[in-house]
Design an enzyme around this catalytic site. Structure first.
Site, PDB file in Angstrom:
ATOM      1  N   LEU A  98      36.939 -60.472   9.065  1.00  0.00           N
ATOM      2  CA  LEU A  98      36.877 -60.362   7.610  1.00  0.00           C
ATOM      3  C   LEU A  98      36.708 -61.754   7.012  1.00  0.00           C
ATOM      4  O   LEU A  98      37.304 -62.719   7.494  1.00  0.00           O
ATOM      5  CB  LEU A  98      38.159 -59.693   7.099  1.00  0.00           C
ATOM      6  N   HIS A 114      47.759 -56.160  17.069  1.00  0.00           N
ATOM      7  CA  HIS A 114      47.006 -56.792  18.155  1.00  0.00           C
ATOM      8  C   HIS A 114      47.702 -56.465  19.477  1.00  0.00           C
ATOM      9  O   HIS A 114      48.927 -56.590  19.585  1.00  0.00           O
ATOM     10  CB  HIS A 114      46.958 -58.306  17.924  1.00  0.00           C
ATOM     11  N   HIS A 176      49.622 -48.931  24.325  1.00  0.00           N
ATOM     12  CA  HIS A 176      49.251 -47.961  23.278  1.00  0.00           C
ATOM     13  C   HIS A 176      50.456 -47.144  22.829  1.00  0.00           C
ATOM     14  O   HIS A 176      50.621 -46.890  21.634  1.00  0.00           O
ATOM     15  CB  HIS A 176      48.097 -47.080  23.739  1.00  0.00           C
ATOM     16  N   GLU A 179      52.341 -49.347  20.528  1.00  0.00           N
ATOM     17  CA  GLU A 179      51.635 -49.472  19.244  1.00  0.00           C
ATOM     18  C   GLU A 179      51.895 -48.260  18.359  1.00  0.00           C
ATOM     19  O   GLU A 179      52.178 -48.407  17.168  1.00  0.00           O
ATOM     20  CB  GLU A 179      50.123 -49.585  19.480  1.00  0.00           C
TER      21      GLU A 179
HETATM   22  C1  GAR Z   1      44.400 -51.028  19.586  1.00  0.00           C
HETATM   23  O1  GAR Z   1      44.900 -51.251  20.870  1.00  0.00           O
HETATM   24  C2  GAR Z   1      44.531 -52.282  18.743  1.00  0.00           C
HETATM   25  O2  GAR Z   1      45.664 -53.036  19.037  1.00  0.00           O
HETATM   26  C3  GAR Z   1      43.280 -53.026  19.135  1.00  0.00           C
HETATM   27  O3  GAR Z   1      42.281 -52.040  19.188  1.00  0.00           O
HETATM   28  C4  GAR Z   1      42.888 -50.822  19.628  1.00  0.00           C
HETATM   29  C5  GAR Z   1      42.427 -49.709  18.720  1.00  0.00           C
HETATM   30  O4  GAR Z   1      42.794 -48.457  19.225  1.00  0.00           O
HETATM   31  N1  GAR Z   1      42.965 -54.055  18.197  1.00  0.00           N
HETATM   32  C6  GAR Z   1      42.479 -55.237  18.537  1.00  0.00           C
HETATM   33  O5  GAR Z   1      42.206 -55.536  19.671  1.00  0.00           O
HETATM   34  C7  GAR Z   1      42.280 -56.195  17.387  1.00  0.00           C
HETATM   35  N2  GAR Z   1      42.021 -57.513  17.851  1.00  0.00           N
HETATM   36  P1  GAR Z   1      42.731 -47.172  18.315  1.00  0.00           P
HETATM   37  O6  GAR Z   1      41.349 -47.145  17.662  1.00  0.00           O
HETATM   38  O7  GAR Z   1      42.915 -46.014  19.255  1.00  0.00           O
HETATM   39  O8  GAR Z   1      43.828 -47.267  17.295  1.00  0.00           O
END
Ligand code: GAR
Length: 194
Positions: A98, A114, A176, A179
């Site tokens: 961005l 992240h 995941h 997250e």
């Molecule tokens: C996630 O693991 C997130 O942390 C990563 O992309 C994935 C998206 O998964 N983001 C990055 O790497 C940002 N630098 P999702 O589309 O299933 O939520």
């Protein structure tokens, strides 16, 4: 009651985890709402998830080019976010850098997740880079977004040890799961009232 928009580029599993937590009155008694999904990739699975969840979505087309082109897309995004009365913008796998135009407009209201323990392993390959490192711990970071790449102030991190025999696939799955737990809780906590 606050309105949240999620920006995603791919699968959207974090978007779905956030939307589901928001629709649970036990986790979200204040009734904060996910009002919009913004995606930069036509056909991405996150758009299908939005339809199933009943959340409006838009696809923002980035043309080819540099800062000018990115800012055109960002003006379009900001217009949509403003028209939905968005109070907080949540990046969830939004794989675009961005520009200061967008970051400045949403400063203090813009967060990212992240899949690595920042400040180590910023960028698009957080899991692969941390796996390839000598680090004994892997994990997840949620941070405010500033004008750098994954350099904003850290809000929360969670880590787990890399155990002997752990495979990359197992580590990825664990990241995941973390997250999907941590992001909804953190967004709701930042919005307050819960
Ligand atoms: C996630 O693991 C997130 O942390 C990563 O992309 C994935 C998206 O998964 N983001 C990055 O790497 C940002 N630098 P999702 O589309 O299933 O939520």
């Amino acid at each position: 009651m606050a309105n949240v928009a999620v920006l995603a580029s791919g699968s959207g599993s974090n978007f779905q985890a956030i939307a589901e937590a928001f629709s649970d009155p036990v986790q979200n008694p204040s009734g904060h709402r996910v009002v919009l999904l913004v995606c930069d990739k036509p056909g991405a699975y996150c758009l299908e998830r939005a339809t199933r969840l009943g959340i409006p979505s838009i696809v923002v087309a980035y043309g080819k080019g540099g800062q000018e082109v990115r800012q055109t897309a960002e003006r379009e995004m900001t217009g949509a976010l403003e028209s939905f009365g968005v109070d907080m913008v949540v990046l969830a796998g939004y794989m675009r850098i961005l520009t200061p135009l967008f970051v400045g407009r949403w400063q203090g209201k813009l967060i990212n997740i992240h899949p690595a323990l920042l400040p180590k392993h910023p960028g698009a390959h957080g899991i692969a880079d941390s796996w390839a490192s000598e680090d004994r711990e892997l994990g997840v970071t949620i941070h405010w977004v500033d004008e750098g790449v994954d350099t904003g102030q850290i809000i929360v991190q969670t880590a787990f040890p890399r155990t002997a025999g752990m495979t990359l696939e197992a580590a990825e799955a664990k990241i995941h799961v973390l997250e999907h737990k941590l992001y909804p809780i953190t967004v709701l906590k930042l919005l307050g009232g819960n």
